[in-house]
Each structure stands twice: as structure tokens, then as C-alpha cells.
Design a protein around this motif. Sequence first.
Motif, PDB file in Angstrom:
ATOM      1  N   VAL A  81       5.033  -6.402  79.235  1.00 26.03           N
ATOM      2  CA  VAL A  81       4.274  -6.618  78.002  1.00 26.03           C
ATOM      3  C   VAL A  81       3.523  -5.324  77.713  1.00 26.03           C
ATOM      4  O   VAL A  81       2.853  -4.784  78.592  1.00 26.03           O
ATOM      5  CB  VAL A  81       3.261  -7.779  78.178  1.00 26.03           C
ATOM      6  N   ARG A  82       3.669  -4.815  76.487  1.00 26.84           N
ATOM      7  CA  ARG A  82       3.001  -3.559  76.115  1.00 26.84           C
ATOM      8  C   ARG A  82       2.145  -3.731  74.869  1.00 26.84           C
ATOM      9  O   ARG A  82       2.668  -4.031  73.796  1.00 26.84           O
ATOM     10  CB  ARG A  82       4.059  -2.493  75.768  1.00 26.84           C
ATOM     11  N   GLY A  83       0.861  -3.571  75.053  1.00 27.17           N
ATOM     12  CA  GLY A  83      -0.062  -3.498  73.908  1.00 27.17           C
ATOM     13  C   GLY A  83      -0.108  -4.725  73.019  1.00 27.17           C
ATOM     14  O   GLY A  83      -0.340  -4.621  71.810  1.00 27.17           O
ATOM     15  N   LEU A  84       0.077  -5.901  73.625  1.00 25.76           N
ATOM     16  CA  LEU A  84       0.074  -7.138  72.824  1.00 25.76           C
ATOM     17  C   LEU A  84      -1.298  -7.372  72.185  1.00 25.76           C
ATOM     18  O   LEU A  84      -2.329  -7.369  72.860  1.00 25.76           O
ATOM     19  CB  LEU A  84       0.453  -8.328  73.719  1.00 25.76           C
ATOM     20  N   THR A  85      -1.293  -7.553  70.865  1.00 23.97           N
ATOM     21  CA  THR A  85      -2.534  -7.768  70.118  1.00 23.97           C
ATOM     22  C   THR A  85      -2.342  -8.900  69.119  1.00 23.97           C
ATOM     23  O   THR A  85      -1.315  -8.953  68.435  1.00 23.97           O
ATOM     24  CB  THR A  85      -2.937  -6.473  69.368  1.00 23.97           C
ATOM     25  N   LYS A  86      -3.296  -9.822  69.084  1.00 23.20           N
ATOM     26  CA  LYS A  86      -3.238 -10.921  68.112  1.00 23.20           C
ATOM     27  C   LYS A  86      -4.619 -11.154  67.525  1.00 23.20           C
ATOM     28  O   LYS A  86      -5.591 -11.351  68.252  1.00 23.20           O
ATOM     29  CB  LYS A  86      -2.745 -12.201  68.810  1.00 23.20           C
ATOM     30  N   ARG A  87      -4.701 -11.105  66.205  1.00 22.57           N
ATOM     31  CA  ARG A  87      -5.983 -11.336  65.534  1.00 22.57           C
ATOM     32  C   ARG A  87      -5.928 -12.622  64.720  1.00 22.57           C
ATOM     33  O   ARG A  87      -4.899 -12.956  64.144  1.00 22.57           O
ATOM     34  CB  ARG A  87      -6.300 -10.176  64.580  1.00 22.57           C
ATOM     35  N   TYR A  88      -7.046 -13.336  64.709  1.00 25.23           N
ATOM     36  CA  TYR A  88      -7.229 -14.471  63.802  1.00 25.23           C
ATOM     37  C   TYR A  88      -8.389 -14.112  62.897  1.00 25.23           C
ATOM     38  O   TYR A  88      -9.528 -14.086  63.355  1.00 25.23           O
ATOM     39  CB  TYR A  88      -7.585 -15.739  64.578  1.00 25.23           C
ATOM     40  N   LEU A  89      -8.130 -13.787  61.637  1.00 28.57           N
ATOM     41  CA  LEU A  89      -9.173 -13.348  60.710  1.00 28.57           C
ATOM     42  C   LEU A  89     -10.010 -12.254  61.377  1.00 28.57           C
ATOM     43  O   LEU A  89      -9.482 -11.213  61.716  1.00 28.57           O
ATOM     44  CB  LEU A  89     -10.031 -14.525  60.251  1.00 28.57           C
ATOM     45  N   GLY A  90     -11.295 -12.493  61.597  1.00 26.87           N
ATOM     46  CA  GLY A  90     -12.137 -11.445  62.165  1.00 26.87           C
ATOM     47  C   GLY A  90     -12.069 -11.350  63.683  1.00 26.87           C
ATOM     48  O   GLY A  90     -12.613 -10.418  64.278  1.00 26.87           O
ATOM     49  N   LEU A  91     -11.392 -12.298  64.322  1.00 26.32           N
ATOM     50  CA  LEU A  91     -11.435 -12.379  65.778  1.00 26.32           C
ATOM     51  C   LEU A  91     -10.181 -11.781  66.427  1.00 26.32           C
ATOM     52  O   LEU A  91      -9.065 -12.112  66.045  1.00 26.32           O
ATOM     53  CB  LEU A  91     -11.545 -13.861  66.172  1.00 26.32           C
ATOM     54  N   THR A  92     -10.386 -10.868  67.392  1.00 21.13           N
ATOM     55  CA  THR A  92      -9.241 -10.355  68.144  1.00 21.13           C
ATOM     56  C   THR A  92      -9.072 -11.230  69.385  1.00 21.13           C
ATOM     57  O   THR A  92      -9.831 -11.116  70.346  1.00 21.13           O
ATOM     58  CB  THR A  92      -9.447  -8.876  68.524  1.00 21.13           C
ATOM     59  N   ALA A  93      -8.115 -12.146  69.338  1.00 23.33           N
ATOM     60  CA  ALA A  93      -7.914 -13.119  70.428  1.00 23.33           C
ATOM     61  C   ALA A  93      -7.251 -12.471  71.633  1.00 23.33           C
ATOM     62  O   ALA A  93      -7.551 -12.806  72.775  1.00 23.33           O
ATOM     63  CB  ALA A  93      -7.094 -14.300  69.936  1.00 23.33           C
ATOM     64  N   VAL A  94      -6.319 -11.530  71.367  1.00 21.50           N
ATOM     65  CA  VAL A  94      -5.662 -10.774  72.433  1.00 21.50           C
ATOM     66  C   VAL A  94      -5.713  -9.310  72.021  1.00 21.50           C
ATOM     67  O   VAL A  94      -5.315  -8.961  70.905  1.00 21.50           O
ATOM     68  CB  VAL A  94      -4.198 -11.220  72.649  1.00 21.50           C
ATOM     69  N   ASP A  95      -6.235  -8.475  72.906  1.00 23.89           N
ATOM     70  CA  ASP A  95      -6.568  -7.107  72.529  1.00 23.89           C
ATOM     71  C   ASP A  95      -5.838  -6.073  73.388  1.00 23.89           C
ATOM     72  O   ASP A  95      -6.263  -5.789  74.502  1.00 23.89           O
ATOM     73  CB  ASP A  95      -8.099  -6.939  72.674  1.00 23.89           C
ATOM     74  N   ASP A  96      -4.714  -5.573  72.889  1.00 24.45           N
ATOM     75  CA  ASP A  96      -4.003  -4.478  73.556  1.00 24.45           C
ATOM     76  C   ASP A  96      -3.698  -4.804  75.026  1.00 24.45           C
ATOM     77  O   ASP A  96      -3.982  -4.020  75.917  1.00 24.45           O
ATOM     78  CB  ASP A  96      -4.862  -3.196  73.457  1.00 24.45           C
ATOM     79  N   LEU A  97      -3.098  -5.954  75.234  1.00 22.29           N
ATOM     80  CA  LEU A  97      -2.816  -6.441  76.594  1.00 22.29           C
ATOM     81  C   LEU A  97      -1.474  -5.907  77.103  1.00 22.29           C
ATOM     82  O   LEU A  97      -0.452  -6.046  76.441  1.00 22.29           O
ATOM     83  CB  LEU A  97      -2.798  -7.977  76.575  1.00 22.29           C
ATOM     84  N   SER A  98      -1.522  -5.287  78.272  1.00 23.88           N
ATOM     85  CA  SER A  98      -0.295  -4.788  78.898  1.00 23.88           C
ATOM     86  C   SER A  98      -0.238  -5.225  80.353  1.00 23.88           C
ATOM     87  O   SER A  98      -1.260  -5.202  81.042  1.00 23.88           O
ATOM     88  CB  SER A  98      -0.246  -3.256  78.869  1.00 23.88           C
ATOM     89  N   TYR A  99       0.925  -5.663  80.798  1.00 23.49           N
ATOM     90  CA  TYR A  99       1.142  -5.934  82.219  1.00 23.49           C
ATOM     91  C   TYR A  99       2.636  -6.104  82.441  1.00 23.49           C
ATOM     92  O   TYR A  99       3.405  -6.274  81.493  1.00 23.49           O
ATOM     93  CB  TYR A  99       0.374  -7.178  82.705  1.00 23.49           C
ATOM     94  N   ALA A 100       3.024  -6.055  83.702  1.00 19.58           N
ATOM     95  CA  ALA A 100       4.432  -6.266  84.052  1.00 19.58           C
ATOM     96  C   ALA A 100       4.486  -7.264  85.189  1.00 19.58           C
ATOM     97  O   ALA A 100       3.550  -7.358  85.987  1.00 19.58           O
ATOM     98  CB  ALA A 100       5.071  -4.944  84.451  1.00 19.58           C
ATOM     99  N   LEU A 101       5.562  -8.060  85.243  1.00 20.52           N
ATOM    100  CA  LEU A 101       5.735  -9.015  86.329  1.00 20.52           C
ATOM    101  C   LEU A 101       6.982  -8.670  87.120  1.00 20.52           C
ATOM    102  O   LEU A 101       8.051  -8.434  86.548  1.00 20.52           O
ATOM    103  CB  LEU A 101       5.887 -10.443  85.780  1.00 20.52           C
ATOM    104  N   GLU A 102       6.810  -8.664  88.425  1.00 22.48           N
ATOM    105  CA  GLU A 102       7.936  -8.402  89.319  1.00 22.48           C
ATOM    106  C   GLU A 102       8.830  -9.644  89.427  1.00 22.48           C
ATOM    107  O   GLU A 102       8.310 -10.760  89.469  1.00 22.48           O
ATOM    108  CB  GLU A 102       7.378  -8.175  90.718  1.00 22.48           C
ATOM    109  N   THR A 103      10.122  -9.433  89.538  1.00 21.47           N
ATOM    110  CA  THR A 103      11.048 -10.546  89.749  1.00 21.47           C
ATOM    111  C   THR A 103      10.674 -11.300  91.019  1.00 21.47           C
ATOM    112  O   THR A 103      10.402 -10.682  92.047  1.00 21.47           O
ATOM    113  CB  THR A 103      12.488 -10.009  89.888  1.00 21.47           C
TER     114      THR A 103
END
Length: 266
Positions: free
Chosen positions: A10-32
Motif C-alpha cells: 500500500v502506497r500513500g493511501l489517502t481518503k478524505r470525507y469533506l473536511g476530515l482526512t480519515a486516512v492520511d498518506d498510509l503506506s505499508y507492506a505485508l509479507e506472504t
Amino acid sequence: MTPVQPLLEVRGLTKRYLGLTAVDDLSYALETGSVVGLIGPNGSGKSTSIDCMSGFQAADRGQWFLDGRELTGLAPHRIARAGLTRTFQTVRAYDELTLLENLCVAAQENDGVSWMQALLRGKTLRGADAAARARGLELLATVGLANYADAPAAILSYGQRKLLAIAASMMPKPRLVVLDEPVAGVNQTMVRHIEEVIRKLNAEGVTLLIVEHNVDFIMSLCSRVIVLESGSKIADGPPGLIRSDPRVLAAYLGNKRAAELDAGNG
Ligand SMILES: Nc1ncnc2c1ncn2[C@@H]1O[C@H](COP(=O)(O)OP(=O)(O)O)[C@@H](O)[C@H]1O
Ligand SMILES: [Mg+2]
């Protein structure tokens, strides 16, 4: 040494609802093959982040990949077919249908066919293909519900519904399953049973990302824990380190204090 490609990136996931940033530039990786926990105070963006990844919400920014294949912007059934499925915090089941029929419907939904469309095509569930029925029976055995295969879902307890949802998420033989609060609101015996089911699935090769409020459950089950606060990742590591991380303690303590204050005012 060649670097191993992560199962999920996951690279830079961002989700906004109107004025609210619910997810802010989220990055991570999961190993198999890993079992990873995603925790954080109420409203920290856990559900929103997985809603975006699984195609149930449109992200504002970011990209995500399963085994190197980009899933960004795909519809839920395409993401499921690519190998990433999920359960929901609020369990969903068709009460009038049997457990096995529920799983066959889940399989059709993953094929991008709605239950209504399937009916219109005259494809009844009794005629659901033999492969889906066989897979369904196998999964009901895995989660410990085989005895109820032909019973209506209406008879299930809340915890058993969570098990049915886990079985449904496994129908398309996913590589990664994301569970949103798999033990919230279930009794201790059922918590232990669900934990066993998760371990069994992992032993069969499934990678799991588990969103939970129950921190003890996550700490005992996961080799790695990611912590969100206000949509951002504030910690990522083995449970032992997470438990003593000052930022994590502050996030949880701050939240508890706020709740206590609320209660004091109420
Ligand atoms: N559909 C929505 N519309 C507006 N705000 C939302 C919506 N869904 C979630 N939020 C807000 O986004 C934030 C993150 O919510 P959520 O992802 O549900 O948190 P968590 O699952 O960690 O409890 C919260 O502030 C919540 O109120
Ligand atoms: Mg949530």
C-alpha cells in the motif's frame, strides 16, 4: 540476496470525507504468510483504509498492489478475484438462506453477479455449481459449522455469523483476507474458537490482516502490529515493542481520558 516481493503493498493511501482526512498518506507492506494486526483508537481510519483497499470506498490518493499486480480503483469483485477479500465489522447474512446457500451467493457476488441478477438469469441456488457447493462444505467444516450446512442462517448466534462471514471471505481462494473486528461482541469461548480458525487458515497459506479493537487478541495472534491514529501510521512492529511504544500508549491513554471526560459530562 534478492528482495522478496511483499504480498500486499500500500502506497500513500489517502481518503478524505469533506473536511476530515480519515486516512492520511498510509503506506505499508505485508509479507506472504504473515498474520498482521491493524489497531488504533476508535475513528483512527482502520475500516476506511480497508474499505478503500477492497474497493468499497474510492480513495482520493494512493496505490495498492497484490503480488505486484495493481488493484487501485478496481471494483470489489475484481479485487476479490485478484485474491484479496474481506469481512465487515457489521456481519451480513441472508437469514432465509441456508449456510451453504449463503456461501454460494458469496461466490456469485465475487464473480460480479448479484443475487438478483443470478435469479433473473434463472440460475437457482439449488443449481449452484457443484464446485461452489463442495468448496462451501469444506469451508463450513474449517470454521466448525458443517452440522448447520442446510440450516437457515437465521438460527446462528452472533459469533457463528462471524464464522460464516469468514467462510464466505474464503470462497474465492484468496491469498489475503482482511478481517474487520472478527471478535468484537463475541464471548470468550467463541473468541478462542475464532482465533483457532484464523491460525488454521494461516497454516493453509492464507495471509491475514486483522483489524481489531481487542488489543489482547491482536497481541497474542499477530507477529506484527500496525497502529493508526487520526489516519496516520504511528507504529509498526512486533507486539512486544508496540505494547511499550510511547506514541501508542499516548494514543490509547488520550482516548481513554477523553472517554472518561465524556462520561463525566454525561
Ligand atoms: N462514510 C463516512 N462519511 C463521513 N465520515 C466518515 C465516514 N466513514 C468514516 N468516517 C470518519 O472517518 C474517520 C475514520 O473512521 P473509521 O475508518 O470508521 O475508523 P475506525 O474503523 O478506525 O474506527 C472517523 O472520524 C469517521 O467518523
Ligand atoms: Mg472500524
